[in-house]
Design an enzyme around this catalytic site. Structure first.
Site, PDB file in Angstrom:
ATOM      1  N   HIS A 146      -0.959 132.479   1.017  1.00  0.00           N
ATOM      2  CA  HIS A 146       0.365 132.746   0.461  1.00  0.00           C
ATOM      3  C   HIS A 146       0.878 131.579  -0.385  1.00  0.00           C
ATOM      4  CE1 HIS A 146       4.792 133.845   0.989  1.00  0.00           C
ATOM      5  NE2 HIS A 146       4.259 134.959   0.545  1.00  0.00           N
ATOM      6  N   LYS A 148       1.549 129.063  -3.521  1.00  0.00           N
ATOM      7  CA  LYS A 148       1.745 129.166  -4.970  1.00  0.00           C
ATOM      8  C   LYS A 148       1.837 127.747  -5.498  1.00  0.00           C
ATOM      9  CE  LYS A 148       4.191 132.748  -3.027  1.00  0.00           C
ATOM     10  NZ  LYS A 148       4.733 132.727  -1.662  1.00  0.00           N
ATOM     11  N   ASP A 153      -3.846 118.067 -14.549  1.00  0.00           N
ATOM     12  CA  ASP A 153      -4.392 116.729 -14.791  1.00  0.00           C
ATOM     13  C   ASP A 153      -4.159 115.771 -13.629  1.00  0.00           C
ATOM     14  OD1 ASP A 153      -5.410 117.408 -17.258  1.00  0.00           O
ATOM     15  OD2 ASP A 153      -3.703 116.651 -18.390  1.00  0.00           O
ATOM     16  N   HIS A 317      14.644 135.305  -2.917  1.00  0.00           N
ATOM     17  CA  HIS A 317      13.270 135.130  -2.436  1.00  0.00           C
ATOM     18  C   HIS A 317      12.967 133.684  -2.045  1.00  0.00           C
ATOM     19  CE1 HIS A 317       8.726 135.187  -3.021  1.00  0.00           C
ATOM     20  NE2 HIS A 317       8.919 136.245  -2.251  1.00  0.00           N
ATOM     21  N   LYS A 319      12.614 130.085  -0.102  1.00  0.00           N
ATOM     22  CA  LYS A 319      12.251 129.672   1.244  1.00  0.00           C
ATOM     23  C   LYS A 319      12.755 128.246   1.418  1.00  0.00           C
ATOM     24  CE  LYS A 319       8.641 132.312  -0.554  1.00  0.00           C
ATOM     25  NZ  LYS A 319       9.151 133.627  -0.233  1.00  0.00           N
ATOM     26  N   ASP A 324      21.701 119.207   8.129  1.00  0.00           N
ATOM     27  CA  ASP A 324      22.711 118.134   8.076  1.00  0.00           C
ATOM     28  C   ASP A 324      22.811 117.438   6.728  1.00  0.00           C
ATOM     29  OD1 ASP A 324      23.273 118.591  10.753  1.00  0.00           O
ATOM     30  OD2 ASP A 324      21.894 117.040  11.458  1.00  0.00           O
TER      31      ASP A 324
END
Length: 399
Positions: A146, A148, A153, A317, A319, A324
């Site tokens: 999952h 991405k 370079d 979408h 995550k 704090d």
């Protein structure tokens, strides 16, 4: 009636086989798994929350590549934007840049074969990973890569929630605008990101590739952070440690809120000791059942005095977790059982106050575009919604 009995027996056999397959496959995976960790680094991090902004920057960086481009995506679609992505890679390959593209077998199953053949003809290496295989076919069918990530370079890295498809640049009317959090990074952690890519590449191809690491001056790199790769093991414990550090407030942004039992228990304990807990989720859903599967957990958060916000301005979408205002977690892992207990994911834990302030401002903006979900609303959902919720509970281990 004999055929009915036969069908019932077949269903029972499939269920038993799937359970044994998954249980044994998971056991073997845990026995063979090796822990990996990366040190605290100083670098330059940029938060990007809009697909058009991200890919404008992304394609500019691709065009500047001189040596190699390493890319791993969970999803690459078959649409005009995906085609533009392939064209950009082909353009660089024709200039002599070595391009390696690793795709999850399930998530990128719609990539056309003619695109792959054409890319390979000009020297682009395209490999599909996480193909299901025996003896644990059902278990390996459920495990997904999952991640991405992109490394250019060895100097520039990208990490976050965006994949390649028209919805990610707001061209899907059902899910637009698409709201996500992605990081562009420079510094020594880019070598760590590349190390993860090369490990995934070796697993998929049995080819070991050695890349000279870049040297960076720490003087211009100030933002403290480190990368945390996970493969369905210890990720829950890591997040529990994060929750237990909270002294005042926890903000969680996720498209799917279906936490494992121990992790959710840590959230309830945090609420019991007076920690403010806020959950930001989308009002829209891009998958059936997952929204309803979250309701049993959201009810408990609300009952414990927490806040739940449903994002209204398109599809959320991202995550992200902020504790704090001192610790921020952004990456590829959703706050659900699949990401935490099954998938290969990679997240970035950030300690830089300036970057975290940017994240908090983005979250505040997203909350402004949200409605407050109440316990009363969740208690009065329709029967059809309750049915979907029960189905979600039944299959929550795969959500």
């Amino acid at each position: 009636m004999g055929w009915i009995t036969g069908i019932c027996l077949l269903i029972v056999f499939i269920v038993i086989w799937a359970y044994i397959d998954f249980t044994l496959g998971s056991y073997i995976h845990k026995k063979q798994w090796t822990r990996r960790s990366y040190p605290l680094r100083k670098g330059q991090l940029q938060l990007i929350t809009n697909g058009a902004d991200l890919y404008r920057c992304y394609f500019n960086d691709l065009r500047e590549a001189k040596k190699n481009i390493h890319i791993l995506f969970y999803i690459v679609k078959n649409d005009r934007f995906s085609h533009a992505f392939f064209e950009a890679l082909k353009e660089q390959a024709l200039k002599g840049v070595k391009v390696r593209l690793l795709l999850d077998w399930f998530g990128s199953r719609s990539v056309p074969k003619n695109w792959i053949a054409e890319a390979k003809e000009i020297g682009i290496d395209i490999v599909f990973c996480h193909r299901p295989h025996f003896p644990f076919y059902f278990f390996t069918l459920q495990k997904r890569n999952h991640r991405k990530i992109t490394i250019i370079d060895g100097k520039i890295g990208f990490l976050g929630g965006y994949n390649i498809g028209k919805e990610y640049i707001d061209l899907d009317p059902e899910l637009s605008p698409w709201r996500d959090y992605h990081i562009r990074m420079e510094g020594k952690s880019v070598a760590d990101l590349q190390q993860e890519f090369l490990l995934d590449w070796k697993r998929a191809t049995n080819q070991e590739i050695r890349i000279d690491s870049m040297s960076f001056s720490d003087q211009a790199m100030t933002m403290e952070h480190y990368l945390y790769p996970s493969e369905g093991i210890e990720a829950e414990a890591k997040l529990i440690q994060l929750i237990e550090k909270a002294q005042e407030k926890i903000i969680i942004g996720t498209p799917y809120f279906i936490p494992p039992a121990k992790l959710f228990s840590a959230i309830e304990i945090a609420q019991a000791r007076g920690i403010s807990v806020s959950i930001l989720v989308p009002e829209k859903s891009d998958h059936p059942i997952v929204k309803e599967a979250s309701f049993r957990y959201l009810r408990k958060v609300l009952a414990g005095g927490g806040n739940v916000y449903q994002f209204q301005k398109g599809f959320f979408h991202a995550k992200v977790i902020v504790i704090d205002g001192n610790i921020c977690d952004i990456g590829t892992a959703n706050f659900d059982r699949r990401s935490i207990l099954l998938n290969h994911e990679i997240n970035c834990f950030i300690y830089d106050k300036v970057f975290i302030s940017d994240v908090e401002n983005a979250l505040a903006e997203d909350i402004e575009h949200s409605t407050v979900l109440t316990l009363e609303e969740l208690q009065k959902v329709r029967v059809f919604v309750r049915i979907k919720e029960w189905i979600g509970i039944l299959f929550q281990g795969l959500l």
